[in-house]
Design a protein around this motif. Sequence first.
Motif, PDB file in Angstrom:
ATOM      1  N   UNK A   1       0.853  -1.199   0.000  1.00 25.87           N
ATOM      2  CA  UNK A   1       0.000   0.000   0.000  1.00 25.87           C
ATOM      3  C   UNK A   1       0.887   1.248   0.000  1.00 25.87           C
ATOM      4  N   UNK A   2       1.988   1.174   0.756  1.00 23.23           N
ATOM      5  CA  UNK A   2       2.932   2.303   0.802  1.00 23.23           C
ATOM      6  C   UNK A   2       3.503   2.604  -0.576  1.00 23.23           C
ATOM      7  N   UNK A   3       3.707   1.585  -1.376  1.00 16.91           N
ATOM      8  CA  UNK A   3       4.217   1.776  -2.742  1.00 16.91           C
ATOM      9  C   UNK A   3       3.303   2.736  -3.515  1.00 16.91           C
ATOM     10  N   UNK A   4       1.993   2.535  -3.364  1.00 20.72           N
ATOM     11  CA  UNK A   4       1.027   3.406  -4.050  1.00 20.72           C
ATOM     12  C   UNK A   4       1.120   4.830  -3.502  1.00 20.72           C
ATOM     13  N   UNK A   5       1.277   4.963  -2.181  1.00 23.10           N
ATOM     14  CA  UNK A   5       1.380   6.304  -1.569  1.00 23.10           C
ATOM     15  C   UNK A   5       2.648   7.014  -2.033  1.00 23.10           C
ATOM     16  N   UNK A   6       3.735   6.253  -2.181  1.00 21.06           N
ATOM     17  CA  UNK A   6       5.000   6.869  -2.608  1.00 21.06           C
ATOM     18  C   UNK A   6       4.920   7.348  -4.054  1.00 21.06           C
ATOM     19  N   UNK A   7       4.159   6.645  -4.872  1.00 19.23           N
ATOM     20  CA  UNK A   7       4.006   7.067  -6.275  1.00 19.23           C
ATOM     21  C   UNK A   7       3.280   8.408  -6.341  1.00 19.23           C
ATOM     22  N   UNK A   8       2.196   8.540  -5.560  1.00 17.63           N
ATOM     23  CA  UNK A   8       1.391   9.766  -5.634  1.00 17.63           C
ATOM     24  C   UNK A   8       1.954  10.886  -4.765  1.00 17.63           C
TER      25      UNK A   8
ATOM     26  N   UNK B   1       0.671   5.793   9.205  1.00 13.32           N
ATOM     27  CA  UNK B   1       0.588   5.385  10.618  1.00 13.32           C
ATOM     28  C   UNK B   1       0.856   3.888  10.759  1.00 13.32           C
ATOM     29  N   UNK B   2       0.398   3.107   9.777  1.00 11.21           N
ATOM     30  CA  UNK B   2       0.589   1.651   9.852  1.00 11.21           C
ATOM     31  C   UNK B   2       2.021   1.235   9.533  1.00 11.21           C
ATOM     32  N   UNK B   3       2.709   2.061   8.738  1.00  9.33           N
ATOM     33  CA  UNK B   3       4.093   1.733   8.351  1.00  9.33           C
ATOM     34  C   UNK B   3       4.979   2.978   8.467  1.00  9.33           C
ATOM     35  N   UNK B   4       5.305   3.346   9.705  1.00  8.17           N
ATOM     36  CA  UNK B   4       6.150   4.534   9.877  1.00  8.17           C
ATOM     37  C   UNK B   4       7.580   4.249   9.402  1.00  8.17           C
ATOM     38  N   UNK B   5       8.272   5.285   9.008  1.00  2.00           N
ATOM     39  CA  UNK B   5       9.673   5.181   8.594  1.00  2.00           C
ATOM     40  C   UNK B   5       9.862   4.122   7.519  1.00  2.00           C
ATOM     41  N   UNK B   6       8.976   4.166   6.508  1.00  6.00           N
ATOM     42  CA  UNK B   6       9.003   3.140   5.456  1.00  6.00           C
ATOM     43  C   UNK B   6      10.271   3.226   4.611  1.00  6.00           C
ATOM     44  N   UNK B   7      10.660   2.079   4.105  1.00  2.17           N
ATOM     45  CA  UNK B   7      11.820   1.999   3.206  1.00  2.17           C
ATOM     46  C   UNK B   7      11.480   2.582   1.838  1.00  2.17           C
ATOM     47  N   UNK B   8      12.417   3.290   1.271  1.00  2.64           N
ATOM     48  CA  UNK B   8      12.352   3.671  -0.145  1.00  2.64           C
ATOM     49  C   UNK B   8      13.767   4.065  -0.551  1.00  2.64           C
TER      50      UNK B   8
END
Length: 142
Positions: free
Chosen positions: A101-108, A131-138
Amino acid sequence: MSDKLITAAMSARASAHAPYSDFLVGCAVESENGEIAQGANMENVCYRLGVCAEQSALAAAQIAFGLGKVKRVLVVGGPRSADETASGDPVMPCGGCRQAIMEAAQISGRDIEVTCCDHNGGQQVTTSISALLPAAFSFTKD
Ligand code: THU
């Protein structure tokens, strides 16, 4: 949360292929234009090949309108044997699905609302992917 999204996730859940866990999950993904993509968990006799409902819905969303347009994700789930008239625990996306889901957020570049429900669409917990995935990898390529 719109009834339309709950209905879509519940109807997807009815198509889950989960003969090994008997835990049925449905997911609906809404675009910023109100389009909806659906997914359900798809298990495999080689257990590790199973796909979660969220990832199945995100694949459908990419084809229908593009991951960059994802605005909201709603998940419903519970045991196959769950009493339709009773409430259960909301299904919280697993770690891998949070990353997807974070992948989609990072795209937008925008956060995504995530609503977690029990098998009836009740017991709703609404939060966000940040909130569900703080400090996500990218990472960025040169
Ligand atoms: N499952 C999902 O579809 N989404 C989640 O976020 C958690 C788990 C599925 C995977 C498997 O088919 C079943 O639920 C039991 O783990």
